[in-house]
Scaffold this active site. Sequence first.
Site, PDB file in Angstrom:
ATOM      1  N   SER A 681     -77.745 -69.374 -40.299  1.00 13.03           N
ATOM      2  CA  SER A 681     -78.053 -70.782 -40.657  1.00 13.03           C
ATOM      3  C   SER A 681     -78.136 -71.089 -42.140  1.00 13.03           C
ATOM      4  O   SER A 681     -78.419 -72.209 -42.667  1.00 13.03           O
ATOM      5  CB  SER A 681     -79.375 -70.702 -40.117  1.00 13.03           C
ATOM      6  OG  SER A 681     -80.506 -70.090 -40.731  1.00 13.03           O
ATOM      7  N   LYS A 724     -88.835 -73.895 -39.697  1.00  6.97           N
ATOM      8  CA  LYS A 724     -88.268 -74.223 -40.929  1.00  6.97           C
ATOM      9  C   LYS A 724     -88.807 -75.450 -41.443  1.00  6.97           C
ATOM     10  O   LYS A 724     -89.009 -75.620 -42.739  1.00  6.97           O
ATOM     11  CB  LYS A 724     -86.892 -74.327 -40.529  1.00  6.97           C
ATOM     12  CG  LYS A 724     -85.829 -72.992 -40.341  1.00  6.97           C
ATOM     13  CD  LYS A 724     -84.484 -73.139 -39.994  1.00  6.97           C
ATOM     14  CE  LYS A 724     -83.966 -71.963 -39.926  1.00  6.97           C
ATOM     15  NZ  LYS A 724     -82.566 -71.883 -39.201  1.00  6.97           N
TER      16      LYS A 724
END
Length: 779
Positions: A681, A724
Amino acid sequence: MLAKESHSAERVLPLLPLRGLLVYPAMVLHLDVGREKSVRALEMAMGDEHRILLATQMDSQEDDPAASEIFTVGTMARVKQMMKLPNGTIRVLVEGLQRARIVQYVNEKDLFEVRVLPLASDEQTTPETDALVRAVMQQFEQYLKLSKKQGPEVHAAIEDIDEPGRLADAIAANLTLKLPDKQRILEAVDVVERLEIVLQILSDEREVLELEKKINQRVRKQMERTQKEYYLREQMKAIQKELGDKEGRQGEVEELREQASECELSDAARERVTKEIDRLEKVPPSSAEGGVIRTYVEWLMALPWTLADDLSIDIHAAQVVLDEDHYGLDKVKERIIEYLAVQKLVQEPRGPILCLVGPPGVGKTSLAKSVARALGRKFVRMSLGGVRDEAEIRGHRRTYVGAMPGRVIQGMKTAQTLAPVFLLDEIDKMANDFRGDPASAMLEVLDPEQNATFSDHYIEIPFDLSKVMFITTANSVHGIPQPLFDRMEMIYISGYTEVEKLRIAVDYLLPKQRKAHGLTRDQLKVSEEAMTRLVREYTREAGVRNLERQVATLCRKAARLIVAGERKRVTVTPKNLQSYLGSSRYRYGTAEVEDQVGVAMGLAWTEAGGDTLAIEVASVDGTGKLTLTGQLGDIMKESAQAALSYVRSRADNLCIAGDFTEKHDIHIHVPEGAIPKDGPSAGITIATALASALTGRAVNKTIAMTGEITLRGRVLPIGGVKEKCLSAHRAGIRKILLPRENAKDIEDIPESVRDDLQFVFVENMDQVLDNALNPLVTP
Ligand code: ADP
């Protein structure tokens, strides 16, 4: 042979009745005379040739016997001496002369005077008398040997006697006989008859003596044997006592039996306990096995075997308890309540196991505790973190030295009930190596098909775990072995927003810590502003563990001030917060102060929740080497390569010299190096930092991003969006670039956070760079 009797020899003599004794002819002995009649008889005898008749009275107790109570045959005797004793009695020495029969009592009044007929016996020896004498002597010798009463001189004295009649008399005098027997001998005037009687008596006597001896011997032997046994037994006891067992073990065995009878055991367990106690009794005292058996029996007795709890589930009460203990977590609580509702309906708890997944400090443990409280069940916890050995879960076989049951059974012992809420912490942290696979043992624990007869290697008999409500926790689902994962129902808890943390701190943690520190509401007050600062500047985490620690620190400091008498109450404000907790640890606001070249802000998902991750790229003159540092995992390295390839392919568009890979070395670094980082990611972040470094365009500091990159510059979706975004929010970032396909995930983000953030959904790298890179500033 007949005794010669001659009437002409009849004469009148005084009579001295004898008590309990008898005088034979030729016997000399002392008599003490005290009775008046007897004294008079003696006096009379002194006047008449010292002759007197000695006859024995039948009853020796009688003081004044009548004539009829005196035997009619007696002994004529001569009084040889007379002496008055100081006590008034007279001691006389008499010598027996001849047998005599009382014919008539002449006087019975003041003394006994009797007419007597002397009886003479024929002392002639004949072969018959010789034979009899020999037999008598033989018997007598034996008698003497057996009786051991008389010495050898008696034998010698008697051997010297020649006349058979006298011999019989002498022997009779030396035997301890009953009075009638003695009298019988006296009355036997005929010598042969007398010898026969004596012989008879001797042989009877000898038989009795022999029997007596035999009995004595037997008794002695018996005595000796019992004495010996007693002695040996005592000795054994002493030895055993010295060795410290058997006696103790006997007591121990009884004590165990008593304990067992008071224990609630299943049939199988009771049978086993009884068997083992029996075995313990037989084990040699000094053997170490005794201890092993005892520990085993104690384990069996310490476990809960029968169900006493009420297993009913009150959904409303459960909801109340969960709300009481935890702020927010509505979805999580709802899932738990649903789970409980299903349990209630199916009765048999056969459903999947709950697994609470989330970063540390989000309340997984305390939720499980609340479930136990809500159901009114005991709570036990077992940490699986670092468990790498099957034996830790299932125990060691008893043959191992120091063997113990596994942790599951240990937990059940602590619970003391068959139906506790059993928390298995960190199920994702179980290791798996050559010592056996703990996951498969765990599977047996959790599988409703198998756990009714869970077998622990140590306990051996099957143990019922089917009533236990298992709840597991994990930081991430990645570490959970697939078979276990399949049996569990995952409930994700992703971390708290700032607002939630504030509420938790004010409404839950502060009251809890205040109580734990013995403070009242008045004694410690923390203003909301101060608490906000505390949340923002002293903690940066997904959960509230550090927050709780900081609140505890405040309580501790306050307690100290109050106890020391320096303050009556403490009020914490944003201004004085620092004086209690020291200077702040985190800067609240943007991570970077200004826009920088070659530094891009990524977002990472970690087990502790989300985190921001600055990625730095430096390009220096060189030969085209690519260096990657900061403990990057393989996938991250690969995505760095991919990012580089993408930038190369877009070099023209980005106005980068095409040969930059030959003339420059590129160094990609991800700080906070001690923590291993992995995953795809960070792809677009690396690419952005690269592009920035190579183009010299600065990256906008207010932007963070996450997304996987393909070689062609497409942006692919990633996981952990909620965590996140929360972490980005915590770090003060307000604009986030996300893959378009993750757009649906922002629904999960709490509204308070979502409203603060600006999301830009991107499909390709060009869009990313457009948003992130500032235009080139030309001086
Ligand atoms: P975990 O097991 O997830 O690591 P804990 O259960 O140990 O976390 O929680 C840490 C502390 O935070 C506990 O004291 C717990 O009561 C508290 N806590 C966590 N979440 C909440 C919440 N939503 N409301 C109130 N207190 C909470």
